[in-house]
Design a protein around this motif. Structure first.
Motif, PDB file in Angstrom:
ATOM      1  N   HIS A 142      44.755  46.048  27.869  1.00 26.08           N
ATOM      2  CA  HIS A 142      46.009  45.638  28.511  1.00 26.08           C
ATOM      3  C   HIS A 142      45.895  44.257  29.144  1.00 26.08           C
ATOM      4  N   ALA A 143      44.681  43.788  29.416  1.00 19.65           N
ATOM      5  CA  ALA A 143      44.517  42.447  29.996  1.00 19.65           C
ATOM      6  C   ALA A 143      45.141  41.386  29.093  1.00 19.65           C
ATOM      7  N   ALA A 144      45.198  41.671  27.796  1.00 24.43           N
ATOM      8  CA  ALA A 144      45.785  40.721  26.850  1.00 24.43           C
ATOM      9  C   ALA A 144      47.279  40.513  27.111  1.00 24.43           C
ATOM     10  N   PHE A 145      47.919  41.483  27.736  1.00 22.18           N
ATOM     11  CA  PHE A 145      49.344  41.353  28.068  1.00 22.18           C
ATOM     12  C   PHE A 145      49.574  40.143  28.972  1.00 22.18           C
ATOM     13  N   PHE A 146      48.705  39.986  29.970  1.00 18.63           N
ATOM     14  CA  PHE A 146      48.843  38.866  30.905  1.00 18.63           C
ATOM     15  C   PHE A 146      48.569  37.537  30.195  1.00 18.63           C
ATOM     16  N   VAL A 147      47.582  37.546  29.314  1.00 19.61           N
ATOM     17  CA  VAL A 147      47.273  36.335  28.552  1.00 19.61           C
ATOM     18  C   VAL A 147      48.484  35.917  27.725  1.00 19.61           C
ATOM     19  N   ASP A 148      49.075  36.881  27.044  1.00 23.10           N
ATOM     20  CA  ASP A 148      50.245  36.580  26.204  1.00 23.10           C
ATOM     21  C   ASP A 148      51.407  36.036  27.019  1.00 23.10           C
ATOM     22  N   ARG A 149      51.683  36.658  28.150  1.00 22.94           N
ATOM     23  CA  ARG A 149      52.798  36.209  28.987  1.00 22.94           C
ATOM     24  C   ARG A 149      52.588  34.766  29.454  1.00 22.94           C
ATOM     25  N   ILE A 150      51.372  34.456  29.872  1.00 24.14           N
ATOM     26  CA  ILE A 150      51.087  33.111  30.380  1.00 24.14           C
ATOM     27  C   ILE A 150      51.136  32.081  29.258  1.00 24.14           C
ATOM     28  N   LEU A 151      50.582  32.419  28.108  1.00 19.90           N
ATOM     29  CA  LEU A 151      50.610  31.488  26.984  1.00 19.90           C
ATOM     30  C   LEU A 151      52.035  31.230  26.499  1.00 19.90           C
ATOM     31  N   LYS A 152      52.908  32.173  26.788  1.00 20.96           N
ATOM     32  CA  LYS A 152      54.308  32.004  26.386  1.00 20.96           C
ATOM     33  C   LYS A 152      55.157  31.376  27.491  1.00 20.96           C
ATOM     34  N   GLY A 153      54.495  30.941  28.574  1.00 22.38           N
ATOM     35  CA  GLY A 153      55.215  30.184  29.584  1.00 22.38           C
ATOM     36  C   GLY A 153      55.357  30.802  30.953  1.00 22.38           C
ATOM     37  N   ALA A 154      54.902  32.038  31.140  1.00 21.44           N
ATOM     38  CA  ALA A 154      55.039  32.675  32.458  1.00 21.44           C
ATOM     39  C   ALA A 154      54.085  32.038  33.459  1.00 21.44           C
ATOM     40  N   ASN A 155      54.514  31.992  34.706  1.00 21.55           N
ATOM     41  CA  ASN A 155      53.675  31.484  35.785  1.00 21.55           C
ATOM     42  C   ASN A 155      52.897  32.668  36.373  1.00 21.55           C
ATOM     43  N   PRO A 156      51.555  32.615  36.411  1.00 19.61           N
ATOM     44  CA  PRO A 156      50.780  33.743  36.942  1.00 19.61           C
ATOM     45  C   PRO A 156      51.178  34.130  38.364  1.00 19.61           C
ATOM     46  N   ALA A 157      51.665  33.166  39.144  1.00 20.34           N
ATOM     47  CA  ALA A 157      52.073  33.456  40.517  1.00 20.34           C
ATOM     48  C   ALA A 157      53.215  34.456  40.567  1.00 20.34           C
ATOM     49  N   ASP A 158      53.984  34.524  39.480  1.00 19.78           N
ATOM     50  CA  ASP A 158      55.150  35.410  39.439  1.00 19.78           C
ATOM     51  C   ASP A 158      54.873  36.720  38.721  1.00 19.78           C
ATOM     52  N   LEU A 159      53.657  36.927  38.254  1.00 19.44           N
ATOM     53  CA  LEU A 159      53.309  38.164  37.549  1.00 19.44           C
ATOM     54  C   LEU A 159      52.586  39.097  38.520  1.00 19.44           C
ATOM     55  N   PRO A 160      53.220  40.177  38.946  1.00 16.33           N
ATOM     56  CA  PRO A 160      52.577  41.095  39.897  1.00 16.33           C
ATOM     57  C   PRO A 160      51.255  41.631  39.349  1.00 16.33           C
ATOM     58  N   ILE A 161      50.312  41.828  40.240  1.00 15.71           N
ATOM     59  CA  ILE A 161      49.049  42.447  39.845  1.00 15.71           C
ATOM     60  C   ILE A 161      49.313  43.931  39.613  1.00 15.71           C
ATOM     61  N   GLU A 162      48.921  44.414  38.456  1.00 15.14           N
ATOM     62  CA  GLU A 162      49.173  45.807  38.105  1.00 15.14           C
ATOM     63  C   GLU A 162      47.995  46.680  38.521  1.00 15.14           C
ATOM     64  N   ARG A 163      48.334  47.834  39.002  1.00 12.11           N
ATOM     65  CA  ARG A 163      47.288  48.790  39.372  1.00 12.11           C
ATOM     66  C   ARG A 163      46.974  49.649  38.155  1.00 12.11           C
ATOM     67  N   ALA A 164      45.712  49.710  37.776  1.00 11.98           N
ATOM     68  CA  ALA A 164      45.319  50.516  36.626  1.00 11.98           C
ATOM     69  C   ALA A 164      45.794  51.956  36.814  1.00 11.98           C
ATOM     70  N   SER A 165      46.422  52.490  35.784  1.00 12.35           N
ATOM     71  CA  SER A 165      47.028  53.810  35.909  1.00 12.35           C
ATOM     72  C   SER A 165      46.333  54.883  35.073  1.00 12.35           C
ATOM     73  N   LYS A 166      45.413  54.479  34.228  1.00 10.22           N
ATOM     74  CA  LYS A 166      44.729  55.455  33.378  1.00 10.22           C
ATOM     75  C   LYS A 166      43.310  55.688  33.883  1.00 10.22           C
ATOM     76  N   PHE A 167      43.054  56.918  34.312  1.00 14.52           N
ATOM     77  CA  PHE A 167      41.739  57.301  34.804  1.00 14.52           C
ATOM     78  C   PHE A 167      41.206  58.445  33.949  1.00 14.52           C
ATOM     79  N   THR A 168      39.909  58.572  33.907  1.00 18.34           N
ATOM     80  CA  THR A 168      39.319  59.627  33.091  1.00 18.34           C
ATOM     81  C   THR A 168      38.194  60.324  33.845  1.00 18.34           C
ATOM     82  N   THR A 169      38.071  61.628  33.625  1.00 21.15           N
ATOM     83  CA  THR A 169      36.993  62.425  34.219  1.00 21.15           C
ATOM     84  C   THR A 169      36.181  63.041  33.093  1.00 21.15           C
ATOM     85  N   ILE A 170      34.891  62.777  33.108  1.00 19.97           N
ATOM     86  CA  ILE A 170      33.991  63.332  32.091  1.00 19.97           C
ATOM     87  C   ILE A 170      32.891  64.109  32.797  1.00 19.97           C
TER      88      ILE A 170
END
Length: 335
Positions: A281-309
């Protein structure tokens, strides 16, 4: 944006003010919008390529999801600290000098090093504990500056692991905690763990280490302190040496818990962020920025997928009868 320059080719006062305002509003986004240019990403890794192979491949897959193919439509320059955090400033400085369009890094040490190296090149944190507490950003919703990415609030996660240990072994009273002495994030993490441990009548024994050469001595000290379990943490010091840590824990007949790598390496329980999905999912932020988004305006996302083994084989070797409720909640049971 269109600005009328008039028939003589001059920009009027109003047009000039509009142009300057627009340029000031998106200086970071403008770096990656040059037509026909193959974007260049700098990846600042605080561990090694071998220990990060799965994460890197997940990141590459994420880029492919958005149409970027490494070596063809995008270039990635890698710099690896190999666990030597003191090398991070020079490694990221090298990326800055090479004028990459964007820097991807991870964890608190890597993120702080990148932040201190540049205020103009966009920075994507593939994953970090608590970026606000560690001083990387001012806010989760509006990080400001040139940084964005993903967080998993490691303090809460590590505290949860103490609860899981108590659930698996109700009589547990002493737990060793591995901390990287060079990672400033571990202070708040340990504080959160202590709060939980006190409520469960568990005494935590911190072991602040700087390198794998200290592992054997640390586990000998754990044995002398009569600890019954060890929590590894998620720092690359641990994740990059998980096989050695798990083997030492098994030799000392200690329950072991940490990220999913723990259970897969032969330890007792793995509980943490689903690493592959997060790095992809980190690639999502890369794509947004390369397409013109300002990182200052992209909220930091909290990881939502956890796993128990749960590694049932490892638990049985220690004489632990894992509760049925724990097994039913597990995403995977290794038998």
């Amino acid at each position: 944006m269109v600005i009328d320059i008039g028939r003589r080719g001059f920009i009027g006062r109003r047009g000039f003010i509009t142009l300057v305002g627009a340029m000031m509003a998106c200086p970071l986004a403008g770096r990656a919008q040059q037509a026909g240019k193959v974007p260049r990403i700098g990846f600042l890794g605080i561990s090694s390529p071998s220990t990060f192979a799965t994460r890197i491949e997940a990141f590459r897959q994420g880029l492919r999801d958005f149409g970027y193919v490494e070596g063809s439509t995008i270039t990635i320059e890698y710099r690896w600290a190999e666990g030597h955090y003191e090398r991070l400033p020079e490694l990221v400085a090298d990326l800055v000098r090479s004028n990459v369009d964007l820097i991807v890094t991870h964890a608190t040490p890597g993120s702080l090093a990148a932040k201190q190296a540049t205020t103009t090149i966009p920075i994507v944190m593939a994953l970090i504990g608590d970026p606000v507490a560690s001083g990387v950003v001012a806010s989760i919703a509006r990080p400001g500056g040139n940084i964005t990415g993903q967080s998993f609030f490691n303090a809460e996660l590590r505290a949860k692991r103490i609860e899981l240990l108590k659930e698996v072994k109700p009589g547990l009273t002493r737990v060793a905690v591995i901390l990287n002495a060079d990672n400033p994030a571990t202070k708040s993490e340990f504080q959160a763990m202590e709060t939980t441990a006190q409520s469960l009548k568990i005494e935590l024994q911190p072991f602040r280490l700087r390198g794998p050469s200290e592992f054997v001595g640390a586990f000998e000290s754990m044995e002398q302190a009569h600890v019954e379990a060890v929590e590894t943490g998620d720092d690359p010091l641990a994740t990059g040496n998980m096989g050695a840590i798990v083997a030492l824990a098994a030799r000392g007949r200690l329950l072991s818990i940490g990220p999913e790598d723990v259970a897969r390496a032969g330890g007792t329980i793995g509980y943490g962020v689903e690493i592959v999905a997060t790095y992809r999912h980190a690639a999502f932020f890369v794509d947004r920025i390369l397409k013109g988004a300002n990182p200052a305006d992209l909220p930091i996302e909290r990881a939502s997928k956890f796993t128990t083994i749960v590694n049932l084989k490892a638990a049985k070797a220690l004489g632990i009868d894992v509760p049925t409720a724990t097994l039913l909640r597990a995403d995977e049971v290794i038998e």
